[in-house]
Design an enzyme around this catalytic site. Sequence first.
Site, PDB file in Angstrom:
ATOM      1  N   GLU A 129       8.005 -14.190  22.371  1.00 30.94           N
ATOM      2  CA  GLU A 129       7.822 -14.382  20.887  1.00 30.94           C
ATOM      3  C   GLU A 129       6.408 -15.002  20.681  1.00 30.94           C
ATOM      4  O   GLU A 129       5.963 -15.462  21.661  1.00 30.94           O
ATOM      5  CB  GLU A 129       8.920 -15.368  20.512  1.00 30.94           C
ATOM      6  CG  GLU A 129      10.200 -14.638  20.786  1.00 30.94           C
ATOM      7  CD  GLU A 129      11.374 -15.115  19.910  1.00 30.94           C
ATOM      8  OE1 GLU A 129      11.248 -16.273  19.168  1.00 30.94           O
ATOM      9  OE2 GLU A 129      12.635 -14.471  19.909  1.00 30.94           O
ATOM     10  N   PHE A 158       3.648  -8.918  22.578  1.00 29.10           N
ATOM     11  CA  PHE A 158       3.055  -8.673  23.993  1.00 29.10           C
ATOM     12  C   PHE A 158       3.984  -7.711  24.551  1.00 29.10           C
ATOM     13  O   PHE A 158       4.312  -7.743  25.662  1.00 29.10           O
ATOM     14  CB  PHE A 158       2.994  -9.975  24.675  1.00 29.10           C
ATOM     15  CG  PHE A 158       1.825 -11.109  24.418  1.00 29.10           C
ATOM     16  CD1 PHE A 158       0.901 -10.756  23.521  1.00 29.10           C
ATOM     17  CD2 PHE A 158       2.008 -12.384  24.759  1.00 29.10           C
ATOM     18  CE1 PHE A 158      -0.056 -11.865  22.907  1.00 29.10           C
ATOM     19  CE2 PHE A 158       1.279 -13.297  23.912  1.00 29.10           C
ATOM     20  CZ  PHE A 158       0.318 -12.901  23.300  1.00 29.10           C
ATOM     21  N   GLU A 243      11.515  -8.401  38.591  1.00 25.11           N
ATOM     22  CA  GLU A 243      10.443  -8.299  37.911  1.00 25.11           C
ATOM     23  C   GLU A 243       9.266  -8.878  38.671  1.00 25.11           C
ATOM     24  O   GLU A 243       8.018  -8.354  38.694  1.00 25.11           O
ATOM     25  CB  GLU A 243      10.559  -8.717  36.505  1.00 25.11           C
ATOM     26  CG  GLU A 243       9.186  -8.496  35.607  1.00 25.11           C
ATOM     27  CD  GLU A 243       9.104  -8.941  34.125  1.00 25.11           C
ATOM     28  OE1 GLU A 243      10.413  -9.334  33.705  1.00 25.11           O
ATOM     29  OE2 GLU A 243       8.318  -8.918  33.739  1.00 25.11           O
ATOM     30  N   LEU A 338     -19.018  -6.751  46.456  1.00 24.73           N
ATOM     31  CA  LEU A 338     -19.675  -6.332  47.371  1.00 24.73           C
ATOM     32  C   LEU A 338     -20.114  -4.678  46.934  1.00 24.73           C
ATOM     33  O   LEU A 338     -20.836  -4.140  47.629  1.00 24.73           O
ATOM     34  CB  LEU A 338     -18.563  -5.802  48.410  1.00 24.73           C
ATOM     35  CG  LEU A 338     -18.010  -7.138  49.164  1.00 24.73           C
ATOM     36  CD1 LEU A 338     -17.046  -6.598  50.289  1.00 24.73           C
ATOM     37  CD2 LEU A 338     -19.146  -7.782  49.693  1.00 24.73           C
ATOM     38  N   GLY A 340     -22.170  -4.838  44.311  1.00 26.10           N
ATOM     39  CA  GLY A 340     -23.274  -5.145  43.589  1.00 26.10           C
ATOM     40  C   GLY A 340     -23.428  -4.853  42.245  1.00 26.10           C
ATOM     41  O   GLY A 340     -22.198  -4.713  41.441  1.00 26.10           O
ATOM     42  N   GLY A 341     -24.434  -4.166  41.690  1.00 23.46           N
ATOM     43  CA  GLY A 341     -24.581  -3.784  40.172  1.00 23.46           C
ATOM     44  C   GLY A 341     -23.392  -2.866  39.831  1.00 23.46           C
ATOM     45  O   GLY A 341     -22.845  -2.555  38.635  1.00 23.46           O
ATOM     46  N   GLY A 364       5.197 -11.726  32.915  1.00 26.21           N
ATOM     47  CA  GLY A 364       6.450 -11.987  33.387  1.00 26.21           C
ATOM     48  C   GLY A 364       6.660 -13.156  34.066  1.00 26.21           C
ATOM     49  O   GLY A 364       7.416 -13.307  35.213  1.00 26.21           O
ATOM     50  N   THR A 366       4.165 -17.040  33.808  1.00 22.62           N
ATOM     51  CA  THR A 366       2.854 -17.441  34.207  1.00 22.62           C
ATOM     52  C   THR A 366       2.948 -18.087  35.793  1.00 22.62           C
ATOM     53  O   THR A 366       3.914 -18.476  36.126  1.00 22.62           O
ATOM     54  CB  THR A 366       2.222 -18.282  33.349  1.00 22.62           C
ATOM     55  OG1 THR A 366       3.164 -19.433  33.258  1.00 22.62           O
ATOM     56  CG2 THR A 366       2.157 -17.879  31.864  1.00 22.62           C
TER      57      THR A 366
END
Length: 389
Positions: A129, A158, A243, A338, A340-341, A364, A366
């Site tokens: 909720e 959610f 779950e 790994l 990179g860009g 489900g 935290t």
Amino acid sequence: MNTMYFTEEHELFRKSFKDFLQKEVVPHIDKWEKSGTIERFIWKKFGEMGYFGLNQPEEYGGMDLDIFYTVIFLEELQKINSGGFAAAMWAHAYLAMTHVNKEGDVAIKKKYLTPSIEGDKIGCLCITEPFGGSDVAGMRSTAIKKGDKYILNGSKTFITNGVYSDYLVVAAKTDPDKGNKGMSIFIVDRDTAGISASKLDKLGWRASDTAELAFDNVEIPAENLMGEEGKGFSYIMQHFALERLIMGINAHARAEYALDYTLGYMAEREAFGTTIDKFQALRHSVADMASEVEMNKEFNYSIAKRLNDGQYVVKEASMSKLLSTKMADKVIYDCLQLLGGYGYMEDYPLARMFRDSRLGPIGGGTSEILREIIAKMVIDKKEYKPAAK
Ligand SMILES: Cc1cc2nc3c(=O)[nH]c(=O)nc-3n(C[C@H](O)[C@H](O)[C@H](O)COP(=O)(O)OP(=O)(O)OC[C@H]3O[C@@H](n4cnc5c(N)ncnc54)[C@H](O)[C@@H]3O)c2cc1C
């Protein structure tokens, strides 16, 4: 193949499910990630192939298979790189449908479970909720009995599949003075008057719809109560074990996928006259990641086996989700590095995985709440028991 848990039949299923995903799902993923809507035809195809009925009773159209078919279903869904698509499928099959199967009576199962297995009806599970998700017992939605109906008021947020599903499995207080002993579970048709849904925009899981829902004097027929009145909290807690294990399995699978992809990339990418998989610093990073993925995977398989054998694995499932989701976030973060860009580019899979994975330690239950549960069991010796039949 890990022969401790998987047989030839399991592996045949894995291969055919993989092929199905590549042929029927992958060509549409980018479109669904953009639109946040998964088209209906694919739900129907999943139903026709029996994928929503793997663990469901045969009398309602399921296949009643052991849990390792579910493990394969979850793992392979993680390996097509859309956490949102995967979530939409498993939230239907394992969140909503688990309650329908376990708590629904024969009439409810005929009306909702069979079409859910066939892919004709999509479900969602509504617990969280706006005022708080971790404190499930503190929920404010009410369903007060009036004659042969319950009148549902309140809100949820959610909720995966909360916009486009056909029915909602809703938790609400039937006796608000009794705290968690006054909570019950209902199945509610989407088109019932008084339900409104709005779609939420979010960081990842972008193919799946996530809703905020409002209930304004929604009339639920009394026969849509699932299980016993007042037992809703126990039912929710009981199914949380599954779950959380699901989320642990999803985590090891997406980490494994990220690592496999990255290894392929490293074998091709060159720097300083050699492929980057020859650099010791990176090789050691890969060795750490491979070890962590393997440790988590083996643990998750063993918990799946115990759950399949009928054991109540609430502690172990909580541990699975706590550690595997943390591991996946770290592995995906490091794999992105790994590349990179290119890791930062949407044309490469790591960017989406990085976003999608972040939900693992939140949804489900935290990580903080899982630590609370585990601490109570480990330190205070608290024992959680299944809801009495
Ligand atoms: C994409 C997405 C999909 C989801 N799908 C569903 C769904 O299908 N159905 C559904 O019911 N819910 C769903 N959820 C909700 C999810 O389960 C909740 O977000 C989660 O349980 C946390 O609740 P909250 O967001 O209200 O955070 P809060 O409960 O408000 O917590 C906020 C922070 O405080 C911490 N905290 C709270 N209490 C304690 C405590 N006692 N000790 C220490 N720390 C604490 C939490 O760990 C967290 O870090 C979904 C969420 C997302 C983001």
